[in-house]
Scaffold this active site. Structure first.
Site, short mmCIF file in Angstrom:
data_model
loop_
_atom_site.label_atom_id
_atom_site.label_comp_id
_atom_site.label_asym_id
_atom_site.label_seq_id
_atom_site.Cartn_x
_atom_site.Cartn_y
_atom_site.Cartn_z
N LYS A 8 0.86 -1.19 0.00
CA LYS A 8 0.00 0.00 0.00
C LYS A 8 0.89 1.23 0.00
O LYS A 8 2.08 1.18 0.32
CB LYS A 8 -0.93 0.02 1.22
CG LYS A 8 -0.24 -0.01 2.58
CD LYS A 8 0.30 1.31 3.08
CE LYS A 8 0.99 1.19 4.42
NZ LYS A 8 1.78 2.40 4.76
N PRO A 94 9.77 -4.41 -0.59
CA PRO A 94 10.90 -4.04 0.27
C PRO A 94 10.46 -3.83 1.72
O PRO A 94 9.34 -3.38 1.99
CB PRO A 94 11.40 -2.73 -0.33
CG PRO A 94 10.86 -2.70 -1.72
CD PRO A 94 9.56 -3.44 -1.68
N ALA A 97 10.21 0.26 4.38
CA ALA A 97 9.93 1.18 3.27
C ALA A 97 8.65 1.97 3.45
O ALA A 97 8.37 2.87 2.67
CB ALA A 97 9.87 0.39 1.96
N GLY A 98 7.81 1.61 4.43
CA GLY A 98 6.52 2.27 4.58
C GLY A 98 5.46 1.73 3.64
O GLY A 98 4.44 2.39 3.40
N LEU A 99 5.67 0.51 3.12
CA LEU A 99 4.76 -0.07 2.14
C LEU A 99 3.83 -1.12 2.74
O LEU A 99 2.96 -1.64 2.04
CB LEU A 99 5.57 -0.70 1.00
CG LEU A 99 6.35 0.30 0.14
CD1 LEU A 99 7.35 -0.43 -0.75
CD2 LEU A 99 5.40 1.15 -0.71
N GLY A 100 4.02 -1.46 4.00
CA GLY A 100 3.11 -2.38 4.68
C GLY A 100 3.24 -3.83 4.26
O GLY A 100 2.29 -4.60 4.42
N GLY A 101 4.40 -4.23 3.76
CA GLY A 101 4.56 -5.59 3.27
C GLY A 101 4.32 -6.65 4.33
O GLY A 101 3.62 -7.64 4.10
N GLY A 102 4.89 -6.45 5.52
CA GLY A 102 4.71 -7.41 6.60
C GLY A 102 3.26 -7.48 7.05
O GLY A 102 2.73 -8.57 7.33
N SER A 103 2.60 -6.34 7.10
CA SER A 103 1.19 -6.30 7.50
C SER A 103 0.32 -7.01 6.47
O SER A 103 -0.64 -7.70 6.81
CB SER A 103 0.73 -4.85 7.66
OG SER A 103 1.44 -4.21 8.70
N ASP A 136 -2.01 -1.52 11.12
CA ASP A 136 -2.54 -1.44 9.75
C ASP A 136 -2.79 -2.81 9.13
O ASP A 136 -3.19 -2.89 7.97
CB ASP A 136 -1.61 -0.62 8.86
CG ASP A 136 -0.22 -1.23 8.72
OD1 ASP A 136 0.10 -2.18 9.46
OD2 ASP A 136 0.57 -0.74 7.88
#
Length: 274
Positions: A8, A94, A97-103, A136
């Protein structure tokens, strides 16, 4: 069973106040983008362990017990006594990065387990489980644009489409910790609500929509600020750091040529938006 957790971006991010518990209330718009990990979950036969986790692609730090997909499995296993599972997570989004990949991985793990083992959880119930693992995480259950408040855990659906734009996403070889991002934050309420700004033409966002983390992060990492400037230089209608960084995105009306050359040494992707 295989699924593809997506990232996101944050459209604006206002840190509005410090909470008594030490956390902060914020306002932001979460918008899903077409940048994906791959998550495969299969039943693990003749296992002496409840799960086996394999991670490929981007290397992740920490033990398997710290991974959010494992935490999601353990959380549901406490209630539903799930069979042992073999988990293969291919990381393309990545980290730091602030992209929420783990979430996203966490939420999609809950959705996969619910479907694969026919747990019968509703969307609202899955969101409650996801929220227990991260502010998130619950966003990725429905995966639709929302205006988020609280710590990023209270959602209000918004009507917003960026389908007419292309996204250029750039992440330098820098990770920004949440502690670092909050270091110089001065909470304040914005003059114009993000809900009002996103109803305006994207061409007006540059002067109205802010990410409060940029001030502190750009001071510590001027190379991230330089990426945002470069995105505007090559024609972005709007550009911003996402979340607490370090990825920066630009919205463009047309395809950008030679984008990998323009941001050599960075993770860089160009995508259509939905």
């Amino acid at each position: 069973m295989i699924t593809f957790p997506n990232a996101k971006i944050n459209l604006g991010l206002n840190v509005v106040e410090r909470r008594p518990d030490g956390y902060h209330n914020l306002e932001t718009v979460f918008y899903p983008i077409n940048l994906q990990d791959a998550l495969e979950v299969n039943r693990l036969e003749n296992a002496g362990t409840p799960y086996r986790l394999r991670v490929s692609g981007t290397t992740l730090d920490g033990s398997p017990e710290d991974n959010l997909v494992v935490k999601a499995y353990n959380l549901l296993n406490d209630t539903f006594h799930l069979p042992p599972v073999d988990i293969h997570l291919f990381k393309h989004i990545p980290t730091g990065a602030g992209l929420g990949g783990g979430s996203a991985d966490c939420a999609f793990m809950i959705k996969v387990l619910n479907e694969k083992f026919r747990l019968g959880l509703s969307i609202e119930e899955m969101e409650k489980y996801a929220a227990r693992l991260g502010a998130d995480c619950a966003f990725f259950i429905q995966n639709q644009p929302v205006f988020a408040t609280g710590t990023g855990n209270i959602f209000e659906r918004v009507r917003l489409s960026l389908a007419d734009y292309r996204l250029v996403l750039v992440k330098p070889d820098i990770s920004v910790s949440t502690r670092e991002a909050y270091a110089r934050i001065r909470p304040h309420h914005p003059e114009i609500s993000l809900k009002e700004i996103i109803r305006r033409p994207v061409e007006e966002w540059k002067d109205l929509m802010k990410n409060d983390f940029e001030e502190s992060v750009f001071q510590s990492h001027p190379e991230i600020a330089a990426i945002k400037d470069r995105l505007y230089d090559i024609g972005a209608v709007y550009a911003s750091m996402t979340g607490s960084g370090s990825a920066v995105f630009g919205l463009f009306k047309t395809r950008v040529e030679n984008v990998d050359e323009l941001f050599a040494g960075c993770f860089c992707r160009q995508r259509e938006l939905i």
